[in-house]
Scaffold this motif. Structure first.
Motif, short mmCIF file in Angstrom:
data_model
loop_
_atom_site.label_atom_id
_atom_site.label_comp_id
_atom_site.label_asym_id
_atom_site.label_seq_id
_atom_site.Cartn_x
_atom_site.Cartn_y
_atom_site.Cartn_z
N LEU A 384 0.85 -1.19 0.00
CA LEU A 384 0.00 0.00 0.00
C LEU A 384 0.89 1.24 0.00
O LEU A 384 1.74 1.40 0.88
N GLY A 385 0.71 2.08 -0.97
CA GLY A 385 1.41 3.35 -1.03
C GLY A 385 0.45 4.48 -1.33
O GLY A 385 -0.64 4.26 -1.88
N LYS A 386 0.83 5.68 -0.95
CA LYS A 386 0.02 6.86 -1.23
C LYS A 386 0.95 8.02 -1.62
O LYS A 386 2.17 7.94 -1.45
N VAL A 387 0.35 9.07 -2.10
CA VAL A 387 1.08 10.29 -2.40
C VAL A 387 0.81 11.30 -1.30
O VAL A 387 -0.35 11.57 -0.98
N ARG A 388 1.88 11.83 -0.74
CA ARG A 388 1.74 12.88 0.27
C ARG A 388 2.10 14.22 -0.37
O ARG A 388 3.17 14.37 -0.98
N TYR A 389 1.19 15.19 -0.23
CA TYR A 389 1.38 16.51 -0.81
C TYR A 389 1.79 17.50 0.28
O TYR A 389 1.31 17.43 1.42
N THR A 390 2.65 18.42 -0.09
CA THR A 390 3.09 19.47 0.82
C THR A 390 2.91 20.81 0.14
O THR A 390 3.38 21.00 -1.00
N ILE A 391 2.23 21.73 0.81
CA ILE A 391 2.07 23.09 0.29
C ILE A 391 3.26 23.91 0.77
O ILE A 391 3.44 24.12 1.98
N HIS A 399 5.23 16.78 -3.98
CA HIS A 399 4.62 15.50 -3.60
C HIS A 399 5.70 14.45 -3.38
O HIS A 399 6.82 14.56 -3.88
N GLN A 400 5.34 13.46 -2.63
CA GLN A 400 6.26 12.38 -2.27
C GLN A 400 5.49 11.07 -2.27
O GLN A 400 4.37 10.99 -1.75
N TYR A 401 6.07 10.02 -2.86
CA TYR A 401 5.46 8.70 -2.84
C TYR A 401 5.88 8.00 -1.54
O TYR A 401 7.07 7.85 -1.26
N VAL A 402 4.90 7.57 -0.76
CA VAL A 402 5.17 7.02 0.57
C VAL A 402 4.68 5.57 0.63
O VAL A 402 3.51 5.29 0.32
N SER A 421 -3.59 12.93 9.18
CA SER A 421 -3.41 14.37 9.06
C SER A 421 -2.53 14.68 7.87
O SER A 421 -1.79 13.84 7.37
N GLY A 422 -2.60 15.91 7.41
CA GLY A 422 -1.85 16.30 6.23
C GLY A 422 -2.64 16.04 4.97
O GLY A 422 -3.83 15.70 4.99
N PHE A 423 -1.95 16.20 3.84
CA PHE A 423 -2.60 16.06 2.54
C PHE A 423 -2.14 14.76 1.89
O PHE A 423 -0.97 14.63 1.51
N TRP A 424 -3.04 13.83 1.78
CA TRP A 424 -2.74 12.51 1.23
C TRP A 424 -3.72 12.17 0.11
O TRP A 424 -4.90 12.52 0.18
N SER A 425 -3.23 11.46 -0.88
CA SER A 425 -4.16 10.85 -1.83
C SER A 425 -4.88 9.70 -1.13
O SER A 425 -4.29 8.98 -0.33
#
Length: 647
Positions: A384-391, A399-402, A421-425
């Protein structure tokens, strides 16, 4: 002698209620043991017991109390639960010794882990209540119920305890979960032993000359479950209780859940049937689904399908299948799935309560065997992976693949990091389960939650903290076996029943002439959605439908529809088929399964058969100019006697 019954237990509860209701106006006192409690406050249970009088209640705050406890008659002793409050006896492990807890006439103990005694809890020459305790790692006996003095009566109530893994003392081979005996003259030992789990001893229940009343216990994995010719009582079982931790909590699939005495006076706090063991009954939290604090975990959707649209009634023939209502189909713009199993890669979505302090989780799956619920669950290990976005400060977004799992941390495998928390796909996506790696069948999904210290959390239960689905990745069968002339056709050959060879020329005398089609459109497990036999011709021209059917058909046994096997249909019966034309034709059979991945139907098969249709009202018009004349005769003469008319 008069035997005491369950009313004694209920009476004690009534006394307890009166203590709380009458407050300071009653003569009974509530005494607290441990730091931080209300006055009067005691640091040991023994000191509180020494000050107590008949009718008093002693409440013990969380902690481990290294002492042997001797109760005062008619005193109620309550811990803060077996996970939090321990009485650790002082027995050295050799010779004989004192019990960790010695009961008194009319006394009660509830809510403790009792360990470290020569005997865990002893009701000697008295009738008492022993309820909702974990009794473990004592020597010689877990619980002893002995009438020793002449004329003594030991008809204690031992209810909803977990008595496990007590061990023989040094130099002895004897160890019993519960031992009861009338030793003295004119004594009686007929205790009520109900709703207990007893495991891991030489003898589970050992009644020597006693007549215990056994019911609804789970006595399992002892060298001898029933000693001295005793036999199981009504409702007794002998099955793996499925402990999940050292506190002897039960898995949600444990056979002990909802298996205790079904009487309304014994229901769990959550309103469900009594669970066998220390955590069931009126003084235990239970494992049922009737009580909820607002926290917990819920499976919210599979793909786009809300779990509210997946049948979860195990008495419904559609149990585990998607059945989407008109309203849900309109709101979420999804197909109106009817009795649809699941397959492919399933996106499992779920939410934890905001105050649950969950850092990691596992998703586990158990397979049903027939109508039997799963007995074991294994954690899923799909990546399982997601994309984490940072403003960023300048307004740009990086963005970062986590990778969120599976991970093994502190020896715990198959952990997934919770994104809250934070911005995640896909912030609520918990698992992408590749069901193609699993056999077809019925599965129940459950979860486990852990905090940041990798301590397992036990969150309140609810109806959707587990989810049962049917998985079926079976392919469908689609075949056009034969295309045949009608027996009325002048080209009909009785020897082959009019069968037309593959890629052959079909001669028709008029544009409504009947052709016969033999087809198979089938799902091996009965999850057929629909099939369509249609015709195309020329350059992508559609001629219409020859035969079609869809689930649910007129006659079927829900939720199964297997389809058809080598069934014959006539083109003349079609209601939406254009007249035949002189052209190349493709006869196409499309077959669909009801299996969905939560986003769309995923399994289908297509079968195509190609022919050329020749329309001839005058069979002797060999040059196809619309009449029979000398040119046709000359052509006949030129080719007369030829034996090579077919390629």
């Amino acid at each position: 002698m008069k035997t005491k019954h369950f009313n004694f237990y209920l009476g004690i509860l009534a006394i307890l209620a009166s203590v709380f209701l009458l407050g300071t106006e009653t003569l009974a006192a509530i005494r607290t043991v441990g730091s931080g409690g209300a006055a009067p406050n005691y640091t040991t249970i023994a000191s509180a017991m020494a000050a107590a009088s008949s009718g008093d209640t002693i409440q013990v705050l969380p902690g481990t109390y290294y002492e042997d406890v001797v109760l005062t008659p008619q005193v109620l002793l309550f811990g803060s639960g077996p996970e939090q409050t321990t009485i650790h006896g002082t027995y050295s492990g050799t010779g004989s010794g004192s019990p960790a807890v010695l009961m008194a006439e009319g006394s009660m103990i509830s809510g403790f882990r009792v360990t470290g005694g020569f005997v865990g809890i002893s009701s000697w020459d008295c009738t008492s209540i022993i309820a909702n305790n974990v009794v473990t790692a004592n020597y010689h006996m877990g619980v002893s119920l002995i009438a020793d003095a002449d004329y003594s009566v030991v008809n204690s109530l031992v209810i909803n305890n977990t008595i496990a893994d007590n061990i023989p003392a040094s130099g002895s081979e004897f160890c019993a979960g519960i031992y009861t005996e009338p030793q003295g003259a004119y004594t009686e030992a007929s205790p009520i032993i109900m709703n207990n789990v007893i495991t891991g001893h030489k003898f589970g229940i050992s009644p020597y000359l006693a007549t215990p009343k056994l019911s609804y216990n789970n006595i399992w994995d002892n060298w001898e479950n029933y000693g001295y010719s005793s036999v199981p009582g009504p409702g007794d079982i002998s099955e793996n209780p499925q402990y999940t931790d050292s506190n002897y909590h039960l898995a949600l699939t444990s056979p002990c859940i909802d298996a205790g005495n079904p009487g309304p006076q014994y229901i769990d706090q959550d309103g469900t049937v009594n669970d066998i063991g220390a955590y069931g009954g009126v003084a235990g939290p239970g494992y049922g689904d009737g009580f909820h604090t607002g926290s917990g975990f819920i499976f919210t959707s599979v793909g786009k399908i809300p779990t509210s649209e997946i049948t979860q009634d195990d008495g419904d023939p559609s149990f585990g299948l998607a059945n989407v209502s008109d309203k849900a189909a309109a709101i979420f713009r999804i197909p109106k799935y009817k009795d649809s199993p699941f397959g492919g890669n399933l996106w499992l979505h779920g939410l934890f309560g905001q105050s649950d302090n969950v850092a990691y989780y596992q998703i586990l799956v158990g397979e049903w065997v027939g109508r039997n619920k799963p007995t074991t669950y294994v954690p899923l290990n799909d990546p399982l992976g997601k994309v984490r976005y940072t403003i960023n400060p300048d307004g740009t977004v990086s963005h970062q693949y986590v990778n969120l799992g599976p991970k093994e941390i502190s020896g715990i495998p198959s952990l997934y990091q919770l994104t809250t928390s934070g911005f995640w796909s896909h912030i609520d996506l918990r698992m992408i389960w590749n069901t193609r790696l699993w056999p077809n069948g019925k599965y129940t999904l459950v979860y486990r939650a852990y905090n940041g210290y990798l301590n397992r959390l036990r969150l309140p239960a609810n109806d959707l903290d587990h989810l049962t689905i049917i998985v079926d990745n079976s392919p469908v069968d689609a075949q056009i076996h034969h295309v045949k002339y009608d027996p009325s056709s002048p080209f009909y050959d009785p020897g082959s029943d009019g069968e037309i060879p593959e890629c052959g020329m079909i001669y028709l005398t008029h544009d409504q002439e009947n052709l016969r089609f033999t087809i198979t459109a089938r799902h091996p497990n009965g999850y057929l959605k629909n099939y369509v036999l249609d015709a195309l011709y020329g350059k992508n021209k559609y001629a219409g439908v020859i035969k079609s059917a869809a689930y649910p058909p007129a006659f079927y046994k829900p939720p199964f529809w297997y389809g058809i096997q080598e069934a014959q249909y006539n083109s003349a019966d079609a209601t939406s088929l254009d007249p035949w034309r002189r052209c190349a034709y493709q006869f196409r059979l499309r077959v669909y399964s009801r299996t969905t991945d939560g986003y769309h139907y995923i399994i289908s098969k297509e079968f195509n058969d190609h022919y050329f249709l020749e329309l001839k009202q005058c069979l002797a018009d060999l040059d196809n100019d619309g009449d029979v004349d000398g040119d046709d005769l000359n052509r006949m003469a030129d080719e007369f006697g030829s034996a090579a008319c077919m390629p």
